[in-house]
Motif scaffolding. Structure first.
Motif, PDB file in Angstrom:
ATOM      1  N   ILE A  31       0.843  -1.200   0.000  1.00 32.87           N
ATOM      2  CA  ILE A  31       0.000   0.000   0.000  1.00 32.87           C
ATOM      3  C   ILE A  31       0.875   1.246   0.000  1.00 32.87           C
ATOM      4  N   MET A  32       1.962   1.207   0.772  1.00 29.85           N
ATOM      5  CA  MET A  32       2.883   2.342   0.829  1.00 29.85           C
ATOM      6  C   MET A  32       3.564   2.557  -0.523  1.00 29.85           C
ATOM      7  N   PHE A  33       3.990   1.484  -1.163  1.00 31.03           N
ATOM      8  CA  PHE A  33       4.627   1.588  -2.478  1.00 31.03           C
ATOM      9  C   PHE A  33       3.638   2.137  -3.506  1.00 31.03           C
ATOM     10  N   THR A  34       2.396   1.667  -3.465  1.00 27.38           N
ATOM     11  CA  THR A  34       1.379   2.145  -4.392  1.00 27.38           C
ATOM     12  C   THR A  34       1.105   3.633  -4.169  1.00 27.38           C
ATOM     13  N   ALA A  35       1.034   4.047  -2.908  1.00 29.72           N
ATOM     14  CA  ALA A  35       0.812   5.467  -2.616  1.00 29.72           C
ATOM     15  C   ALA A  35       1.970   6.312  -3.135  1.00 29.72           C
ATOM     16  N   LEU A  36       3.194   5.815  -3.000  1.00 30.79           N
ATOM     17  CA  LEU A  36       4.346   6.551  -3.517  1.00 30.79           C
ATOM     18  C   LEU A  36       4.277   6.670  -5.036  1.00 30.79           C
ATOM     19  N   MET A  37       3.914   5.590  -5.711  1.00 26.15           N
ATOM     20  CA  MET A  37       3.808   5.632  -7.169  1.00 26.15           C
ATOM     21  C   MET A  37       2.711   6.602  -7.615  1.00 26.15           C
ATOM     22  N   VAL A  38       1.605   6.639  -6.885  1.00 30.33           N
ATOM     23  CA  VAL A  38       0.521   7.563  -7.225  1.00 30.33           C
ATOM     24  C   VAL A  38       1.004   9.005  -7.083  1.00 30.33           C
ATOM     25  N   PHE A  39       1.697   9.307  -5.975  1.00 27.87           N
ATOM     26  CA  PHE A  39       2.229  10.660  -5.784  1.00 27.87           C
ATOM     27  C   PHE A  39       3.187  11.029  -6.908  1.00 27.87           C
ATOM     28  N   LEU A  40       4.053  10.096  -7.294  1.00 30.07           N
ATOM     29  CA  LEU A  40       5.020  10.393  -8.344  1.00 30.07           C
ATOM     30  C   LEU A  40       4.344  10.565  -9.700  1.00 30.07           C
ATOM     31  N   ILE A  42       1.328  11.633 -10.205  1.00 32.48           N
ATOM     32  CA  ILE A  42       0.592  12.899 -10.197  1.00 32.48           C
ATOM     33  C   ILE A  42       1.520  14.040 -10.583  1.00 32.48           C
ATOM     34  N   GLY A  43       2.801  13.917 -10.240  1.00 34.56           N
ATOM     35  CA  GLY A  43       3.755  14.922 -10.646  1.00 34.56           C
ATOM     36  C   GLY A  43       4.494  15.611  -9.517  1.00 34.56           C
ATOM     37  N   TYR A  44       4.332  15.155  -8.292  1.00 32.66           N
ATOM     38  CA  TYR A  44       5.071  15.748  -7.181  1.00 32.66           C
ATOM     39  C   TYR A  44       6.540  15.347  -7.270  1.00 32.66           C
ATOM     40  N   PRO A  45       7.452  16.209  -6.826  1.00 29.64           N
ATOM     41  CA  PRO A  45       8.871  15.843  -6.823  1.00 29.64           C
ATOM     42  C   PRO A  45       9.144  14.640  -5.912  1.00 29.64           C
ATOM     43  N   VAL A  46      10.211  13.932  -6.204  1.00 33.43           N
ATOM     44  CA  VAL A  46      10.521  12.696  -5.480  1.00 33.43           C
ATOM     45  C   VAL A  46      10.729  12.961  -3.992  1.00 33.43           C
ATOM     46  N   ALA A  47      11.454  14.002  -3.647  1.00 32.16           N
ATOM     47  CA  ALA A  47      11.736  14.276  -2.235  1.00 32.16           C
ATOM     48  C   ALA A  47      10.455  14.562  -1.452  1.00 32.16           C
ATOM     49  N   PHE A  48       9.568  15.368  -2.032  1.00 31.37           N
ATOM     50  CA  PHE A  48       8.312  15.670  -1.343  1.00 31.37           C
ATOM     51  C   PHE A  48       7.417  14.433  -1.257  1.00 31.37           C
ATOM     52  N   SER A  49       7.417  13.611  -2.298  1.00 29.12           N
ATOM     53  CA  SER A  49       6.609  12.386  -2.282  1.00 29.12           C
ATOM     54  C   SER A  49       7.100  11.429  -1.210  1.00 29.12           C
ATOM     55  N   LEU A  50       8.416  11.226  -1.146  1.00 26.17           N
ATOM     56  CA  LEU A  50       8.970  10.333  -0.127  1.00 26.17           C
ATOM     57  C   LEU A  50       8.686  10.855   1.276  1.00 26.17           C
ATOM     58  N   ALA A  51       8.830  12.158   1.470  1.00 29.24           N
ATOM     59  CA  ALA A  51       8.576  12.741   2.795  1.00 29.24           C
ATOM     60  C   ALA A  51       7.110  12.594   3.193  1.00 29.24           C
ATOM     61  N   ALA A  52       6.205  12.905   2.265  1.00 32.11           N
ATOM     62  CA  ALA A  52       4.775  12.842   2.581  1.00 32.11           C
ATOM     63  C   ALA A  52       4.337  11.412   2.868  1.00 32.11           C
ATOM     64  N   VAL A  53       4.731  10.476   2.010  1.00 29.59           N
ATOM     65  CA  VAL A  53       4.337   9.081   2.213  1.00 29.59           C
ATOM     66  C   VAL A  53       4.957   8.539   3.500  1.00 29.59           C
ATOM     67  N   GLY A  54       6.204   8.886   3.770  1.00 31.78           N
ATOM     68  CA  GLY A  54       6.849   8.429   4.997  1.00 31.78           C
ATOM     69  C   GLY A  54       6.168   8.945   6.247  1.00 31.78           C
ATOM     70  N   MET A  55       5.822  10.232   6.254  1.00 27.17           N
ATOM     71  CA  MET A  55       5.164  10.798   7.435  1.00 27.17           C
ATOM     72  C   MET A  55       3.760  10.234   7.623  1.00 27.17           C
ATOM     73  N   VAL A  56       3.006  10.141   6.539  1.00 25.52           N
ATOM     74  CA  VAL A  56       1.630   9.637   6.651  1.00 25.52           C
ATOM     75  C   VAL A  56       1.621   8.185   7.115  1.00 25.52           C
ATOM     76  N   PHE A  57       2.440   7.348   6.495  1.00 29.74           N
ATOM     77  CA  PHE A  57       2.443   5.945   6.884  1.00 29.74           C
ATOM     78  C   PHE A  57       3.139   5.723   8.227  1.00 29.74           C
ATOM     79  N   GLY A  58       4.029   6.626   8.611  1.00 27.09           N
ATOM     80  CA  GLY A  58       4.590   6.560   9.958  1.00 27.09           C
ATOM     81  C   GLY A  58       3.526   6.801  11.016  1.00 27.09           C
ATOM     82  N   LEU A  59       2.681   7.801  10.782  1.00 24.93           N
ATOM     83  CA  LEU A  59       1.578   8.061  11.714  1.00 24.93           C
ATOM     84  C   LEU A  59       0.570   6.912  11.732  1.00 24.93           C
TER      85      LEU A  59
END
Length: 84
Positions: A31-40, A42-59
């Motif tokens: 699910i985390m990998f799929t969310a990262l692929m969706v963010f990427l 959509i067009g978000y930069p890699v650093a922001f995508s990794l940070a957002a997915v990491g924080m959301v799935f960390g919570l």
């Protein structure tokens, strides 16, 4: 009662919210990998995508009990006490 399939027992379907949490816990990485692929895609930069997915799935992991919450409440006191 578990039904045996191969080497591992497979849990029976009980319904309710416990099964949904068990599925999310079991499939957290895909699910985390799929969310990262969706963010990427959509067009978000890699650093922001990794940070957002990491924080959301960390919570989510902390709320589900997969991760422990770090004791951040003690750090400001340690920094303030050591500075004086």
């Amino acid at each position: 009662m578990a039904v045996l399939t191969g080497d591992r027992p497979m849990p029976e379907f009980r319904g309710g919210t416990d099964t949904a949490f068990e599925l999310v816990i079991a499939y957290m990485a895909p699910i985390m990998f799929t969310a990262l692929m969706v963010f990427l895609l959509i067009g978000y930069p890699v650093a922001f995508s990794l940070a957002a997915v990491g924080m959301v799935f960390g919570l989510i992991g902390i709320e589900l009990g997969l991760l422990r919450s770090p004791p951040t409440c003690c750090k400001p006191c340690r920094i303030a006490c050591s500075a004086s």
